[in-house]
Structure formats: structure tokens, C-alpha cells
Write a protein that holds these residues in place. Sequence first.
Motif, PDB file in Angstrom:
ATOM      1  N   ASP A  81       0.856  -1.179   0.000  1.00  0.00           N
ATOM      2  CA  ASP A  81       0.000   0.000   0.000  1.00  0.00           C
ATOM      3  C   ASP A  81       0.896   1.234   0.000  1.00  0.00           C
ATOM      4  O   ASP A  81       1.885   1.312   0.695  1.00  0.00           O
ATOM      5  CB  ASP A  81      -0.949  -0.001   1.200  1.00  0.00           C
ATOM      6  N   ARG A  82       0.553   2.188  -0.799  1.00  0.00           N
ATOM      7  CA  ARG A  82       1.423   3.341  -1.035  1.00  0.00           C
ATOM      8  C   ARG A  82       1.041   4.512  -0.124  1.00  0.00           C
ATOM      9  O   ARG A  82       1.059   5.659  -0.541  1.00  0.00           O
ATOM     10  CB  ARG A  82       1.332   3.760  -2.498  1.00  0.00           C
ATOM     11  N   ARG A  83       0.682   4.230   1.135  1.00  0.00           N
ATOM     12  CA  ARG A  83       0.380   5.314   2.064  1.00  0.00           C
ATOM     13  C   ARG A  83       1.666   6.016   2.443  1.00  0.00           C
ATOM     14  O   ARG A  83       2.707   5.381   2.604  1.00  0.00           O
ATOM     15  CB  ARG A  83      -0.298   4.777   3.317  1.00  0.00           C
ATOM     16  N   LEU A  84       1.568   7.304   2.588  1.00  0.00           N
ATOM     17  CA  LEU A  84       2.734   8.095   2.969  1.00  0.00           C
ATOM     18  C   LEU A  84       2.685   8.380   4.462  1.00  0.00           C
ATOM     19  O   LEU A  84       1.644   8.758   4.996  1.00  0.00           O
ATOM     20  CB  LEU A  84       2.745   9.420   2.197  1.00  0.00           C
ATOM     21  N   VAL A  85       3.814   8.186   5.121  1.00  0.00           N
ATOM     22  CA  VAL A  85       3.939   8.477   6.538  1.00  0.00           C
ATOM     23  C   VAL A  85       5.069   9.492   6.691  1.00  0.00           C
ATOM     24  O   VAL A  85       6.223   9.193   6.397  1.00  0.00           O
ATOM     25  CB  VAL A  85       4.245   7.200   7.350  1.00  0.00           C
ATOM     26  N   LEU A  86       4.700  10.694   7.118  1.00  0.00           N
ATOM     27  CA  LEU A  86       5.720  11.722   7.343  1.00  0.00           C
ATOM     28  C   LEU A  86       6.503  11.385   8.600  1.00  0.00           C
ATOM     29  O   LEU A  86       5.932  11.034   9.629  1.00  0.00           O
ATOM     30  CB  LEU A  86       5.069  13.095   7.502  1.00  0.00           C
ATOM     31  N   THR A  87       7.799  11.463   8.517  1.00  0.00           N
ATOM     32  CA  THR A  87       8.651  11.187   9.663  1.00  0.00           C
ATOM     33  C   THR A  87       9.334  12.469  10.121  1.00  0.00           C
ATOM     34  O   THR A  87       9.317  13.490   9.427  1.00  0.00           O
ATOM     35  CB  THR A  87       9.719  10.140   9.298  1.00  0.00           C
ATOM     36  N   MET A  88       9.946  12.404  11.288  1.00  0.00           N
ATOM     37  CA  MET A  88      10.695  13.555  11.788  1.00  0.00           C
ATOM     38  C   MET A  88      11.869  13.871  10.871  1.00  0.00           C
ATOM     39  O   MET A  88      12.271  15.025  10.756  1.00  0.00           O
ATOM     40  CB  MET A  88      11.200  13.289  13.210  1.00  0.00           C
ATOM     41  N   ASP A  89      12.415  12.872  10.213  1.00  0.00           N
ATOM     42  CA  ASP A  89      13.502  13.125   9.270  1.00  0.00           C
ATOM     43  C   ASP A  89      13.030  13.965   8.092  1.00  0.00           C
ATOM     44  O   ASP A  89      13.730  14.882   7.653  1.00  0.00           O
ATOM     45  CB  ASP A  89      14.106  11.810   8.766  1.00  0.00           C
ATOM     46  N   ASP A  90      11.827  13.670   7.592  1.00  0.00           N
ATOM     47  CA  ASP A  90      11.260  14.472   6.505  1.00  0.00           C
ATOM     48  C   ASP A  90      11.059  15.912   6.954  1.00  0.00           C
ATOM     49  O   ASP A  90      11.409  16.859   6.241  1.00  0.00           O
ATOM     50  CB  ASP A  90       9.920  13.898   6.045  1.00  0.00           C
ATOM     51  N   LEU A  91      10.509  16.074   8.147  1.00  0.00           N
ATOM     52  CA  LEU A  91      10.263  17.410   8.676  1.00  0.00           C
ATOM     53  C   LEU A  91      11.563  18.163   8.924  1.00  0.00           C
ATOM     54  O   LEU A  91      11.691  19.336   8.568  1.00  0.00           O
ATOM     55  CB  LEU A  91       9.457  17.326   9.970  1.00  0.00           C
ATOM     56  N   SER A  92      12.553  17.495   9.504  1.00  0.00           N
ATOM     57  CA  SER A  92      13.809  18.194   9.806  1.00  0.00           C
ATOM     58  C   SER A  92      14.555  18.585   8.533  1.00  0.00           C
ATOM     59  O   SER A  92      15.186  19.637   8.480  1.00  0.00           O
ATOM     60  CB  SER A  92      14.694  17.355  10.729  1.00  0.00           C
ATOM     61  N   LYS A  93      14.452  17.771   7.469  1.00  0.00           N
ATOM     62  CA  LYS A  93      15.075  18.151   6.193  1.00  0.00           C
ATOM     63  C   LYS A  93      14.413  19.391   5.610  1.00  0.00           C
ATOM     64  O   LYS A  93      15.082  20.289   5.106  1.00  0.00           O
ATOM     65  CB  LYS A  93      14.997  16.997   5.189  1.00  0.00           C
ATOM     66  N   ALA A  94      13.080  19.425   5.671  1.00  0.00           N
ATOM     67  CA  ALA A  94      12.354  20.589   5.146  1.00  0.00           C
ATOM     68  C   ALA A  94      12.657  21.837   5.968  1.00  0.00           C
ATOM     69  O   ALA A  94      12.849  22.922   5.411  1.00  0.00           O
ATOM     70  CB  ALA A  94      10.856  20.309   5.139  1.00  0.00           C
ATOM     71  N   LEU A  95      12.713  21.692   7.268  1.00  0.00           N
ATOM     72  CA  LEU A  95      13.025  22.843   8.115  1.00  0.00           C
ATOM     73  C   LEU A  95      14.442  23.342   7.881  1.00  0.00           C
ATOM     74  O   LEU A  95      14.695  24.550   7.883  1.00  0.00           O
ATOM     75  CB  LEU A  95      12.831  22.482   9.591  1.00  0.00           C
TER      76      LEU A  95
END
Length: 163
Positions: A121-135
Amino acid sequence: QLSSRAADGRMMGSNNPGGAGGGGGMAPGTGAGGSDGRHDDEAVLTEFLSSLMDYNPTVPDELVEHYLGRSGFHCPDLRLTRLVAVAAQKFISDIASDSLQHCKARVAAPVKDNKSKQPKDRRLVLTMDDLSKALREHGVNLKHPEYFADSPSAGMAPSTREE
């Protein structure tokens, strides 16, 4: 919604969108000097600020006033508070969008070990790593622990807990 002038980018310095040559928006009796552009920008800014009175931003006024007060800025003008709220809303939207892009890139990266480990299933789960890269792209360095616990003894065997 905000006025269409703010949405089409007029606040950033472009004057009349259809007027090539600069003569379309001049008032009678004004010259082609630099003061006309400044007057148009002030009129657009004034109209934009007045449109903020009718706009209800996502970030509540009370929250913006609280953080502005904590930083030492006190202003009774609700229009400036809402302008900060709109800027904060834009910043949060950009961070969320960039985080989603990092998440999509992470999910799209092929798994090298075993192809059967790829999720079906191609559900996306945002992780803290994704958030910290964007920040980090926006100049905010986020440091977070590897895990979170409710108490210092959480996760320990019952015999080794000190209570």
C-alpha cells in the motif's frame, strides 16, 4: 480570501499587469518619474492591509499576539497581527509541502536489500527526518531525540525499574 491583487503578485512591485510601457495606471497630471510607482505601491499596500480586516487567517489572532508579545512587539493594529498570521501560515504551508516532497522521495527510493520489503500500500507516513530536512532548507535546525518516553523508566524491564 485575500484580495486578488495580493494573489497575482502586484505587491511585489509589478504595477498594472496589462499595461506594457508603464502608462496604463498613471493618474492625470502626474509625470513619468519614480514617485508614481511608489504611489501605486502604497495604494496597493493600503488596499491589501484593509482587506486583512475581512480575512480570517488559519493562525488565530490571539496566538500571534501572544508570540509577538513574548518577543517584545506590542501593536494595537489588528491588520499587522493578521499580516504576521498570513506570513506564518505561508511558512507552515511551505514546510508541510517540502516535508511531503521529502517523504515522497524517500518512499520512491528503491530498497536495495530485498524487493519484497517494499510496502504494497502506497500510504505516505511523514517522519521527523522528513520534517527536519524541510526545516533545514528554510534555515531552522531541529534536533530531536531518537525516541520519546513518558518517564525515565519506560522501556526497562520491570525488575530493573527504580520506583
